[in-house]
Design a protein around this motif. Structure first.
Motif, PDB file in Angstrom:
ATOM      1  N   LEU A 532       0.835  -1.215   0.000  1.00 10.55           N
ATOM      2  CA  LEU A 532       0.000   0.000   0.000  1.00 10.55           C
ATOM      3  C   LEU A 532       0.867   1.261   0.000  1.00 10.55           C
ATOM      4  O   LEU A 532       0.591   2.218  -0.729  1.00 10.55           O
ATOM      5  N   VAL A 533       1.915   1.263   0.799  1.00  7.83           N
ATOM      6  CA  VAL A 533       2.799   2.434   0.843  1.00  7.83           C
ATOM      7  C   VAL A 533       3.493   2.629  -0.496  1.00  7.83           C
ATOM      8  O   VAL A 533       3.593   3.739  -1.019  1.00  7.83           O
ATOM      9  N   SER A 534       3.979   1.544  -1.080  1.00 11.50           N
ATOM     10  CA  SER A 534       4.653   1.635  -2.372  1.00 11.50           C
ATOM     11  C   SER A 534       3.709   2.161  -3.448  1.00 11.50           C
ATOM     12  O   SER A 534       4.073   3.038  -4.247  1.00 11.50           O
ATOM     13  N   ALA A 535       2.481   1.641  -3.462  1.00 10.31           N
ATOM     14  CA  ALA A 535       1.507   2.100  -4.453  1.00 10.31           C
ATOM     15  C   ALA A 535       1.204   3.580  -4.278  1.00 10.31           C
ATOM     16  O   ALA A 535       1.095   4.333  -5.261  1.00 10.31           O
ATOM     17  N   ALA A 536       1.091   4.029  -3.053  1.00  7.77           N
ATOM     18  CA  ALA A 536       0.816   5.447  -2.801  1.00  7.77           C
ATOM     19  C   ALA A 536       1.970   6.326  -3.275  1.00  7.77           C
ATOM     20  O   ALA A 536       1.761   7.371  -3.903  1.00  7.77           O
ATOM     21  N   LEU A 537       3.188   5.908  -2.974  1.00  7.49           N
ATOM     22  CA  LEU A 537       4.353   6.713  -3.368  1.00  7.49           C
ATOM     23  C   LEU A 537       4.507   6.766  -4.886  1.00  7.49           C
ATOM     24  O   LEU A 537       4.750   7.834  -5.464  1.00  7.49           O
ATOM     25  N   VAL A 538       4.360   5.624  -5.529  1.00 11.45           N
ATOM     26  CA  VAL A 538       4.507   5.586  -6.986  1.00 11.45           C
ATOM     27  C   VAL A 538       3.409   6.410  -7.660  1.00 11.45           C
ATOM     28  O   VAL A 538       3.665   7.144  -8.624  1.00 11.45           O
ATOM     29  N   SER A 539       2.206   6.323  -7.148  1.00 12.28           N
ATOM     30  CA  SER A 539       1.114   7.118  -7.712  1.00 12.28           C
ATOM     31  C   SER A 539       1.376   8.613  -7.538  1.00 12.28           C
ATOM     32  O   SER A 539       1.098   9.407  -8.452  1.00 12.28           O
ATOM     33  N   ALA A 540       1.927   8.986  -6.396  1.00 11.48           N
ATOM     34  CA  ALA A 540       2.228  10.393  -6.156  1.00 11.48           C
ATOM     35  C   ALA A 540       3.298  10.898  -7.124  1.00 11.48           C
ATOM     36  O   ALA A 540       3.202  12.006  -7.664  1.00 11.48           O
ATOM     37  N   TRP A 544       2.113  13.829  -9.617  1.00  6.28           N
ATOM     38  CA  TRP A 544       2.669  15.162  -9.349  1.00  6.28           C
ATOM     39  C   TRP A 544       3.902  15.463 -10.198  1.00  6.28           C
ATOM     40  O   TRP A 544       4.641  16.391  -9.899  1.00  6.28           O
ATOM     41  N   HIS A 545       4.109  14.659 -11.246  1.00  3.58           N
ATOM     42  CA  HIS A 545       5.170  14.928 -12.234  1.00  3.58           C
ATOM     43  C   HIS A 545       6.552  15.027 -11.574  1.00  3.58           C
ATOM     44  O   HIS A 545       7.309  15.960 -11.823  1.00  3.58           O
ATOM     45  N   LEU A 546       6.866  14.046 -10.729  1.00  8.37           N
ATOM     46  CA  LEU A 546       8.134  14.074 -10.004  1.00  8.37           C
ATOM     47  C   LEU A 546       9.218  13.223 -10.653  1.00  8.37           C
ATOM     48  O   LEU A 546      10.270  13.016 -10.056  1.00  8.37           O
ATOM     49  N   TRP A 547       8.974  12.753 -11.876  1.00  6.34           N
ATOM     50  CA  TRP A 547      10.012  11.980 -12.563  1.00  6.34           C
ATOM     51  C   TRP A 547      11.184  12.884 -12.926  1.00  6.34           C
ATOM     52  O   TRP A 547      11.004  14.055 -13.235  1.00  6.34           O
ATOM     53  N   PRO A 548      12.408  12.341 -12.932  1.00  4.14           N
ATOM     54  CA  PRO A 548      13.602  13.185 -13.180  1.00  4.14           C
ATOM     55  C   PRO A 548      13.837  13.462 -14.663  1.00  4.14           C
ATOM     56  O   PRO A 548      14.890  13.163 -15.210  1.00  4.14           O
ATOM     57  N   PHE A 549      12.836  14.070 -15.325  1.00  7.36           N
ATOM     58  CA  PHE A 549      12.987  14.313 -16.763  1.00  7.36           C
ATOM     59  C   PHE A 549      14.029  15.394 -17.049  1.00  7.36           C
ATOM     60  O   PHE A 549      14.671  15.371 -18.099  1.00  7.36           O
ATOM     61  N   ALA A 550      14.186  16.354 -16.143  1.00  7.04           N
ATOM     62  CA  ALA A 550      15.183  17.403 -16.372  1.00  7.04           C
ATOM     63  C   ALA A 550      16.588  16.798 -16.428  1.00  7.04           C
ATOM     64  O   ALA A 550      17.413  17.183 -17.259  1.00  7.04           O
TER      65      ALA A 550
END
Length: 825
Positions: A532-540, A544-550
């Motif tokens: 549940l914690v992992s799913a919540a973090l990955v969904s966030a 919230w566009h937190l992937w390191p695309f920069a």
């Protein structure tokens, strides 16, 4: 029942490889011979084609794909040059002729300036017309009404005496000579006009004042729709003879326009003039013929959405390096390898697999990044789709056999699962079925099924083995990505284009991190809290566009954030459903089967699963479109996937029987999915690859399918061998260990996910016979690999690599072919 022996399998792959080599060599001689003028398909675009889909009027030139031109594209191609900006009349496209050419002028004008068509109704029918961009000034396109090509204005243009010469000139005549034969002199005078036109065009070409000159054929008429007067004069046989006469004079005829009107009675109301849509397609052919070289020369990055009149970019450095290694370097190392110290270089078997890998990559490059093979538009046909799916189903039923080791989601069953899903995906891409929501939606479920197996397989491994070693994780990621990364460099594409590789890799890391953190909880109920914690973090992170695309952009990686977040988010729950299923199966399957009401639970599960599948197809078919469905997909797909799992394992007969055809396909599902971008399909899946004749669709499909599957088998074996060498684990030993333990082999990405790459494996020291192998135990499970003696390897390679005459000729020949591809005109 259907399986092939290893010897027969090798023979079939050898036959396929030899066939492809001979075909490429013969076609190269023809395609790039000095007398050939077809390599860029300009002539085919101008003269030949057919309607691939008459319902949507999809025009298919013979051997290439068209670009749909927008107003911006036309402006890039036809905007007035600096020399013309101060001239009042600076037309770049000039039509001279009758009402048929006028309708094509209207089609072009509608692209240049859609507002123009609202005012043109006030213009007299037999008058000159002009259209342009007000912001630029001057004329872009002009039409001169002259059905006989005899006016003073026309003569000035044809004789090169006009104040400003057009860049593109299209002339047409003939229908009025027939219709008004008594006044015009009929066919006799028309021939004189055409004969003089031949001389005029030759003179214009000599002085170079007009860049593009084309002659419009006389359109096919539909006698039943003609008025009485026109039916008397516009004789179809006479029109056919007149077009043949112009073609025999070697005039630059736009014969494709004539092909477009043949058999298209539904697109004309008066039997002479055709619909706006058809005229739009005709102007599209003209724009592709005129503008592709200029507009597409500025767009040198794939995907190449058109291959008509298009010069492919020169091969990049990676391609040249691969050519050198494949043609010279690796063959020399194989020949000289036994003279080197043991362990100084890969074994002869590994070198041969590297050679195969490089050779297939070069074949893929030639197929999709040169004009050697034709490419066709994709179009959807429901009957063909049903036929191909039916044939695949029949093949699965015919190869249905017993699997004595069968069990709940066993190896054979998951291989079969991946196999039939991959076949459906190939048919789906081949026929462009993504345009049909009722097919697109279930195919999204197939992707969810792949990810379900990723979560299930890895979680089973981590719970049973408790092996979180970096070595195994690295092996999984390398096996998943080696082909995708190599193709990204080879084809100058983005790694994200082969989206299943990064998607699967990301989820492998998520599952690994989820199970790696606090591993003691994996054996308790605390594991559910971790999920549940992992799913919540990955969904966030995704929401919230937190992937390191920069960071990726700084590293030069082309990555489309919106595309990635869609791909990742649309199936964001299914991997966790797979992990939860694995935990239930591993920890509670025995207790469940011993429950007194197990038989009753089975019956209810089957009934609910069947109802769930039926409900899903009703649900997805009743959504407004696929975009509405995508919003529901993360929440409904888990029910369908679980329903399928229940139904597939509902009886002992179903669990213990699988299709050998689907199993064989599933073993190379990763290669099939990635290589289809350039080998089964073309233009990065935007077109269809043609290895035979463009009109022989089903024969071409059969030939391409055989070649495609054979090459993917070679890629699968080669990729596994390369990864085993990189990880200092011989693929033969790994396969033997897997077979002994009942685990899958390294045939595809998800197979190696369950493969234990730990101690007691044999390292590869360079002797294929086994005598030179040294057995040793890896001291640490997390060790990435035995440290390669890079200095010695490089030194030995540099010392022993010399110029081999045969290899040099092969390298220079292939290099010359690829260079000629980009400079030959």
């Amino acid at each position: 029942m259907f399986g092939l022996s290893s010897v027969a399998d090798r023979v079939s792959l050898t036959v396929v490889s030899t066939f492809m080599l001979v075909a490429v060599l013969l076609l190269s001689l023809h395609q790039f011979s000095p007398s050939s003028r077809i390599h860029n398909h300009c002539r085919a675009l101008q003269r030949d084609g057919w309607w691939a889909d008459k319902q949507s009027l999809l025009w298919q030139p013979n051997g290439c794909t068209l670009r749909k031109y927008s107003a911006l594209d036309v402006q890039k191609c036809l905007a007035p040059s600096p020399a013309h900006t101060s001239t009042l009349i600076s037309e770049h496209v000039l039509f001279i002729g009758d009402s048929s050419l006028r309708n094509k002028f209207y089609a072009l004008a509608n692209i240049i300036n859609p507002d123009y068509m609202r005012t043109v109704s006030d213009t007299k029918a037999h008058s000159d017309l002009t259209v342009g961009w007000p912001a630029i000034g001057g004329a872009v396109a002009r039409f001169i009404w002259d059905p006989y090509l005899s006016s003073n204005q026309t003569r000035k243009v044809l004789e090169g005496r006009a104040p400003v010469a057009p860049r593109v000139l299209i002339v047409g005549t003939g229908a009025w000579y027939l219709h008004n034969g008594d006044e015009s002199g009929g066919v006799h005078e028309w021939r004189k006009t055409v004969d003089r036109l031949v001389l005029d065009i030759a003179a214009l070409r000599d002085n170079g004042s007009v860049e593009h000159i084309y002659v419009s054929p006389i359109s096919t008429v539909v006698p039943s729709a003609l008025s009485t007067e026109r039916r008397r004069t516009l004789n179809p046989d006479a029109i056919s003879n007149m077009n043949a006469y112009m073609d025999a004079l070697d005039l630059p005829m736009l014969m494709a326009w004539l092909r477009m009107t043949e058999g298209m009675a539904a697109e004309t109301q008066d039997g002479l003039h055709y619909s706006k849509v058809l005229n739009n397609r005709a102007v599209g052919v003209l724009l592709n013929r005129v503008c592709n070289r200029e507009v597409l020369a500025k767009h040198v990055r794939p995907p190449f959405l058109t291959t008509c009149c298009f010069e492919y970019p020169a091969p990049n450095g990676f391609v040249v390096l691969m050519m050198a290694l494949t043609a010279v370097g690796l063959p020399l190392l194989i020949v000289l390898g036994r003279q080197l110290p043991a362990g100084a270089m890969p074994s002869a078997r590994t070198l041969r697999q590297m050679l195969v890998f490089g050779g297939v990559l070069l074949l893929i490059y030639v197929c999709d990044r040169t004009p050697l093979f034709a490419k066709l538009h994709k179009s959807f046909d429901a009957r063909v789709f049903a036929l191909l799916i039916g044939l695949a189903l029949a093949g699965g039923v015919a190869t249905w056999d017993e699997d004595k080791s069968g069990g709940f989601l066993g190896r054979q069953q998951t291989d079969e699962w991946k196999g039939w899903m991959q076949i459906i995906i190939l048919v789906y891409h081949l026929l462009n079925a993504s345009t049909v929501a009722a097919i697109y939606n279930p195919v999204r479920v197939l992707v969810a099924m792949y990810l379900f197996m990723t979560g299930y397989g890895h979680c089973v491994f981590f719970v049973k083995k408790a092996d979180f070693g970096i070595k195994r994780l690295t092996s999984v990621l390398l096996r998943t990505n080696v082909l995708a990364v190599a193709l990204a460099y080879m084809m100058n594409t983005s790694y994200m284009d082969y989206y299943f590789a990064p998607l699967s890799s990301a989820w492998v890391l998520v599952v690994w991190l989820t199970m790696r953190v606090a591993p003691a909880l994996n054996q308790t109920n605390g594991v559910w809290a971790k999920l549940l914690v992992s799913a919540a973090l990955v969904s966030a992170v995704n929401r919230w566009h937190l992937w390191p695309f920069a960071l990726l952009a700084r590293l030069g990686v082309r990555w489309v954030q919106r595309e990635w977040e869609f791909r990742f988010g649309v199936d964001i729950f299914i991997v966790y459903i797979g992990m939860a299923t694995a935990l239930v199966v591993v920890r509670h399957s025995t207790q469940l089967q011993q429950h007194v009401r197990w038989a009753q639970m089975q019956r209810w599960a089957m009934l609910l699963s069947a109802a769930c599948v039926a409900w899903y197809f009703w649900f997805e078919a009743t959504r407004k479109d696929k975009f509405v469905y995508n919003a529901w997909h993360p929440y409904v797909s888990p029910f369908v996937v679980l329903a399928f799992v229940v139904l597939r394992n509902s009886t002992e007969t179903l669990r213990c029987h699988t299709s050998s055809l689907y199993r064989a396909t599933g073993l190379i599902s990763l290669e099939l999915f990635i290589a289809q971008f350039h080998l089964f399909l073309a233009a990065d899946t935007k077109a269809v690859l043609v290895l035979t004749h463009p009109r022989l669709w089903f024969i071409n499909l059969a030939v391409v399918s055989v070649v495609f599957v054979g090459m993917c088998r070679l890629l699968g074996d080669a990729s596994g061998a390369i990864v085993a060498w990189m990880m200092a684990v011989p693929s033969g030993a790994a396969t033997a260990a897997a077979a002994a333990s009942g685990e899958p082999t390294a045939g595809c990405a998800d197979d190696i996910a369950m493969l234990e790459l730990g101690p007691n494996l044999v390292t590869d020291t360079g002797d294929t016979g086994g005598d030179g192998r040294q057995t040793r135990v890896l001291s640490r499970l997390d060790r990435l690999a035995a440290k390669p003696r890079l200095i010695m390897r490089v030194g030995q390679w540099l010392r022993h690599v010399a110029v081999h005459s045969l290899g040099l000729r092969w390298a220079l020949g292939l290099l010359a072919l690829l260079v000629l591809n980009n400079i030959y005109d």
